[in-house]
Scaffold this motif. Structure first.
Motif, short mmCIF file in Angstrom:
data_model
loop_
_atom_site.label_atom_id
_atom_site.label_comp_id
_atom_site.label_asym_id
_atom_site.label_seq_id
_atom_site.Cartn_x
_atom_site.Cartn_y
_atom_site.Cartn_z
N LEU A 177 0.84 -1.20 0.00
CA LEU A 177 0.00 0.00 0.00
C LEU A 177 0.87 1.25 0.00
CD1 LEU A 177 -2.91 -0.85 2.45
CD2 LEU A 177 -2.96 -0.77 -0.04
N GLY A 178 1.99 1.17 0.70
CA GLY A 178 2.91 2.31 0.73
C GLY A 178 3.44 2.64 -0.65
N LEU A 179 3.89 1.63 -1.36
CA LEU A 179 4.47 1.92 -2.68
C LEU A 179 3.40 2.37 -3.67
CD1 LEU A 179 4.33 -0.46 -5.17
CD2 LEU A 179 5.51 -1.73 -3.40
N LEU A 180 2.19 1.83 -3.49
CA LEU A 180 1.10 2.29 -4.37
C LEU A 180 0.72 3.73 -4.03
CD1 LEU A 180 -1.11 -0.92 -4.54
CD2 LEU A 180 0.40 -0.04 -6.33
N ALA A 181 0.87 4.09 -2.77
CA ALA A 181 0.59 5.48 -2.38
C ALA A 181 1.64 6.43 -2.97
CB ALA A 181 0.56 5.59 -0.86
N ARG A 182 2.83 5.92 -3.17
CA ARG A 182 3.92 6.77 -3.68
C ARG A 182 4.02 6.74 -5.20
NH1 ARG A 182 6.15 4.17 0.84
NH2 ARG A 182 7.35 2.72 -0.44
N THR A 183 3.00 6.21 -5.85
CA THR A 183 3.01 6.13 -7.31
C THR A 183 2.83 7.52 -7.92
OG1 THR A 183 2.22 3.87 -7.33
CG2 THR A 183 1.83 5.15 -9.33
N LEU A 184 3.77 7.87 -8.79
CA LEU A 184 3.74 9.20 -9.41
C LEU A 184 3.09 9.18 -10.78
CD1 LEU A 184 7.39 10.35 -8.61
CD2 LEU A 184 5.30 11.01 -7.41
N LEU A 185 3.39 8.13 -11.54
CA LEU A 185 2.89 8.05 -12.91
C LEU A 185 2.43 6.64 -13.21
CD1 LEU A 185 5.50 9.98 -15.12
CD2 LEU A 185 3.15 10.67 -14.60
N VAL A 186 1.40 6.57 -14.03
CA VAL A 186 0.88 5.26 -14.46
C VAL A 186 1.08 5.15 -15.96
CG1 VAL A 186 -1.17 3.79 -14.55
CG2 VAL A 186 -0.84 5.36 -12.63
N GLY A 187 1.63 4.06 -16.38
CA GLY A 187 1.97 3.89 -17.80
C GLY A 187 0.74 3.80 -18.69
N LYS A 188 0.99 4.07 -19.95
CA LYS A 188 -0.09 4.10 -20.94
C LYS A 188 -0.43 2.68 -21.44
CE LYS A 188 -0.56 6.19 -25.51
NZ LYS A 188 0.22 6.92 -26.52
N ASP A 189 0.61 1.88 -21.57
CA ASP A 189 0.42 0.56 -22.18
C ASP A 189 0.27 -0.51 -21.09
OD1 ASP A 189 0.73 1.61 -24.78
OD2 ASP A 189 2.90 1.67 -24.44
#
Lengths: 459, 485
Positions: free
Chosen positions: A415-427
């Motif tokens: 959950l921590g790393l998902l909270a620190r997600t900055l960008l989500v890829g297109k593909d």
């Protein structure tokens, strides 16, 4: 012992089983035919063909006393024994609280649209030819060693119960992975690619080989100190993390038992607002599955919506206890792993807009992780996991890959790393974690602002 | 009927140019799994399978075919498919070496020693035993989950090979265990008995399940779970470490057993399970561990989960030395892999999970032999450090070097004595460094063969039953942490 070939229609066979049951019951018929082209040491090695059929029967006696039996002996005697076994277990079973009975539904067959006549027949020769081209392609390396697998299955699941439900879903599952190593480097370097899709023509071994080859470094790995780094997690690593998450707090049992993060007194922790994660077994970019193992049609639902957690996965039983509707996440009741309770098996991360180049630029300085190995829970309640990087870990500076790095151990909260997600890829791409079409997340790459590496290696 | 089907499959598999073929027919392949959670049924299930698997070796390729349908037509198709697969493999392959073993073929019969057939014990009694255990675990409101389970397997396997090997194997396995999950103040802790992940497993009958006496150990298990919730977090640092037998068994499994599987060493599992830091040329020279480390793969240990009569290539069960006094001396091997490194014979480690999976190199009973210390002497010798028991988390890299394990229970060791309980203990290391830090092991009276019924390997995946004999062990200067490292 006179097992007969399974030629009769699923509906008839299940009706025959249910007609022998005194009381209420549901039953599943599995028919599967698999071809596995497994390759190792740059050759086809231990290829595998398998044809199986079996029935599982769940009998419920008064008060929610439930017993389950399963058999691959589909003779009259075998089915009689199946009914006796399940009934005997039910007779002795302690009651299950609030068992609501089996869901009602329509009679007759329904069919999954994921399998078509064109894809149902194994296309062994074509895949063998693809594999030969793929192996040859890797000859450009100084000392190549190629390994991987291609799995293709034609699968049928039929479910019927004494409340009138009767459904059949057929599907094709194709899945492949490709590992390229160059043993001439010291330590050896490697590249990885994988994909799963319902249409075997989307699973091209030669294309996978080209991708793995492109990701295979041309120089040895450099060691990196443990610590916390900004990372770009490629699809295979994200898929592994999502699979772990699906078993760690997203099911109704975890909520009932009070250890799910969904039950935290202050509310479930939020993850990045850029992340919307659904459980969507109908997504035809992967391995669509039209119903669960109770015959409930799947319907997509949010697990996290713009970073905010939604409710857990339910089957008929847990939904009744929670006073909600089933989400269609029942597991096969005959499988020991069904003791985990209902789970979301088809997590889909909604794609963002970032290309890989844009994500690399935003990464700036950090690490690219392609694949994770042997990921296990350190503490399930805290969603704390540990595992190793593998087959394509790179040091990035100024948004450019500089060199491969020796493998690192990740120990961090999901959950921590998902909270620190900055960008989500297109593909996005589908990955099949179990190689039999059950756990099949569809995910893009994620850029994460800080992943903790607890130890390092020199290889 | 069984003989007819075996022969029909073997005849079909033995086409022109086939070098070797084997058929395994499972006329009885049963599994009963019962789990009670908080007084309710969690799973009560009974599996009753049949099936046949055929493996074909052509000069340059293997093929495998399998079916759950036991008719002449179906088994013949499985055999022809196996041959088709072998032909396909030949297109990309070179000559496959194969040990010609003068002592083969074997004919015979192997049966587990069973005093009390687990399938004859009334269901009512089994459910009562589990229910009693669950009640015993629930020692207070902090115990949110009390769960007990038992398993029993029975298989009757008929083997026939083109070399004339023919045997019947009747194996019975059982297992049982329980776990309490305590949750209070937002902290969740687990405590299991006799060990985690389903408990302990053995070859034999229900007598093993009775001997573990789940109800008799339930209250203590529940109380420990509750105590762990408020126990301090384990200390962090480099310190002496004493591992209980159950955790040391898993350490052997992950860092020695898998690392010395010769198919991994030779790269045949690189795509999924991984390879190994051990190289073929290391045999006889690699210092794997300290002189206190001697490990054997022994498929002949009575009552152990990895014991059998013959493996799935018809090779008799045997005892193979893997590490002797710290020096690596042998591998888990098959007829092909043994021939690849010029060994005269296979180590007899080829097994497949049921009829639908091809034989692979699998651990048998990979045992760390005991030493001469009493448990108290080990703790005294540790002086200051930590004692850990019962696995809760395990991970190791694809070369079997970098590992990290977590345990349910830790106890601080101060002045050579066991101190207070600590929670969330972890330890980590690199395999040869760790094993070279082994200073002492406990004596034979503390040695136990733990059964693990779910060792995963292969594509498609297989779960194998294996055993690990282990004493307690004292390791020096190990990296330990609490919660994370």
């Amino acid at each position: 012992m006179t097992t007969s070939p399974v030629t009769e229609p699923s509906h008839d066979l299940l009706a025959k089983v249910l007609s022998r049951v005194s009381g209420t019951a549901d039953a599943r018929l599995y028919r599967e035919r698999w071809t596995t082209l497994r390759f190792a040491n740059t050759r086809l090695y231990q290829p595998h063909w398998e044809d199986s059929a079996g029935v599982s029967l769940r009998v419920a006696h008064e008060g929610g006393r439930i017993g389950v039996a399963t058999t691959t002996d589909l003779t009259t005697e075998g089915l009689d024994r199946l009914v006796r076994q399940a009934s005997a277990l039910a007779a002795q079973a302690p009651p299950v609280r609030s068992f609501p009975g089996f869901p009602s539904g329509h009679r007759g067959h329904s069919s999954s649209s994921s399998a078509t006549p064109a894809t149902a027949a194994p296309r062994l020769e074509a895949k063998e030819a693809e594999l030969e081209r793929a192996l040859a392609r890797c000859g450009i390396l100084a000392e190549p060693r190629v390994a991987g697998v291609y799995n293709e299955g034609d699968c049928e699941l039929a479910v019927a119960n004494t409340s009138g439900l009767s459904s059949v879903a057929r599907r094709t599952v194709a899945q492949a992975s490709f590992l390229v190593e160059d043993l001439a480097r010291d330590p050896p370097v490697s590249g990885w690619s994988e994909i799963a899709h319902w249409d075997p023509s989307h699973v091209n071994l030669d294309a996978l080989a080209a991708e793995a080859l492109e990701r295979t470094p041309r120089e040895p790995a450099h060691p990196v100190e443990p610590g916390t780094y900004r990372v770009l997690l490629r699809g295979p690593a994200v898929a592994t993390i999502l699979t772990m998450l699906s078993m760690g707090g997203l099911g109704a049992f975890a909520v009932e038992e009070g250890w799910s993060f969904l039950t935290e007194p202050k509310g479930a922790p939020r993850i990045a607002e850029s992340l919307t994660i659904s459980d969507d077994p109908s997504d035809d970019r992967g391995l669509p599955s039209l119903m669960d193992y109770e015959g409930t049609p799947h319907r997509p639902r949010h697990v996290f919506e713009r970073g905010e957690a939604r409710g857990p996965a339910h089957d008929v039983l847990t939904a009744a206890r929670a006073g909600v509707s089933t989400t269609g996440n029942a597991l096969p009741p005959e499988a020991p792993w069904s003791s985990a309770g209902p789970l979301p098996l088809h997590l889909v991360v909604e794609s963002g807009t970032a290309t890989e180049d844009e994500m690399m630029r935003e990464l700036g300085r950090g690490i690219v992780v392609t694949r994770l190995h042997y990921v296990r829970y350190v503490h399930r309640q805290k969603t704390l996991i540990t595992g190793m990087t593998r087959d394509g870990t790179y040091w990035v500076d100024h948004g450019q890959i500089q060199h491969p790095v020796a493998n690192l151990r990740v120990t961090d909260s999901m959950l921590g790393l998902l909270a620190r997600t900055l960008l989500v890829g297109k593909d996005a791409r589908c990955y099949n974690e179990d190689e039999r079409g059950v756990l099949s997340p569809i995910v893009p790459s994620l850029l994460v602002d800080g992943l903790h590496f607890s130890s390092a290696t020199t290889f | 009927m069984v003989e007819d089907l075996l022969k029909a499959a073997l005849d079909a598999a033995r086409g022109t140019g086939v070098r070797y073929a084997e058929v395994r027919l499972y006329s009885d392949y049963r599994h009963e799994y019962l789990a009670i959670k908080n007084g309710q049924t969690e799973v009560l299930t009974s599996r009753d399978d049949r099936g046949l698997g055929v493996r074909v070796l052509r000069p340059k390729g293997w093929g495998f075919g399998a079916t759950s349908v036991l008719t002449r037509e179906a088994v013949r198709e499985a055999a022809l498919r196996a041959d088709r697969m072998a032909r396909s493999a030949e297109a990309t392959g070179s000559e496959i070496p194969w040990t010609e073993e003068a002592h083969l073929p074997h004919q015979g019969h192997y049966a587990s020693s069973v005093r009390e057939d687990p399938f004859e014990v009334p269901l009512e009694e089994k459910v009562a035993l589990l229910s009693d255990a669950v009640r015993g675990l629930q020692v207070g409101p902090a115990v949110k989950v009390g769960r007990a389970e038992l398993s029993a397997w029975k298989e009757e396997k008929h083997f026939l090979s083109s070399e004339g090997a023919s045997y019947v194997s009747q194996i019975t396995h059982v297992g049982a265990g329980m776990v309490a999950m305590a949750l209070e103040g937002g902290e969740m802790q687990l405590r299991s008995y006799p060990t985690s992940f389903g408990g302990d497993f053995a070859q034999g009958g229900f007598e093993h399940i009775r001997s573990w006496d789940l109800p008799g150990h339930a209250a203590e298990t529940g109380h420990t779970a509750v105590a762990l919730v408020t126990a301090p977090v384990a200390p962090s640092g480099v310190m002496n470490l004493v591992l209980a037998s159950d955790q040391l068994a898993l350490q052997v499994h992950e860092s020695v057993g898998h690392a010395t599987e010769l198919d991994r060493v030779l790269g045949y599992e690189a795509g999924y399970a991984g390879t190994s830091f051990v190289r073929t040329q290391d045999r006889g020279s690699l210092r794997y561990g300290s002189p206190r480390m001697t490990i054997v793969a022994d498929a002949t240990v009575p009552g152990a989960l990895g014991t059998f009569g013959w493996d799935d290539e018809g090779t008799p069960a045997q005892r193979v030395e893997i590490v002797k006094e710290g020096i690596h001396t042998g591998f888990l091997s098959s007829r092909e892999t043994a021939a690849r490194i010029n060994l005269p014979r296979s180590g007899g480690a080829m097994r497949g999970e049921g009829p639908l999976r091809t034989p692979l190199i699998r651990m048998t009973n990979v045992n760390l032999l005991p030493g001469d210390h009493s448990p108290q002497e080990l703790i005294q010798e540790a002086k200051k450090g930590i004692y850990l028991e019962t696995n809760v988390s395990w991970s190791i890299d694809d070369k079997r070097l970098n590992f990290q394990f977590g345990c349910e229970v830790g106890r601080v060791i101060e002045n050579g004595e066991l101190g207070p309980l600590v929670r969330n203990p972890l330890y980590s290391g690199m395999t040869p460094v760790f094993w070279n830090s082994l200073r002492a092991t406990s004596n034979p009276s503390t040695w136990h063969v733990w059964g693990i019924p779910n060792c995963g390997k292969g594509q498609p995946g297989q779960a194998m039953h294996v055993g690990h004999g282990a004493p307690m062990g004292l390791f020096e200067n190990v990296r330990v942490g609490g919660g994370t490292l």
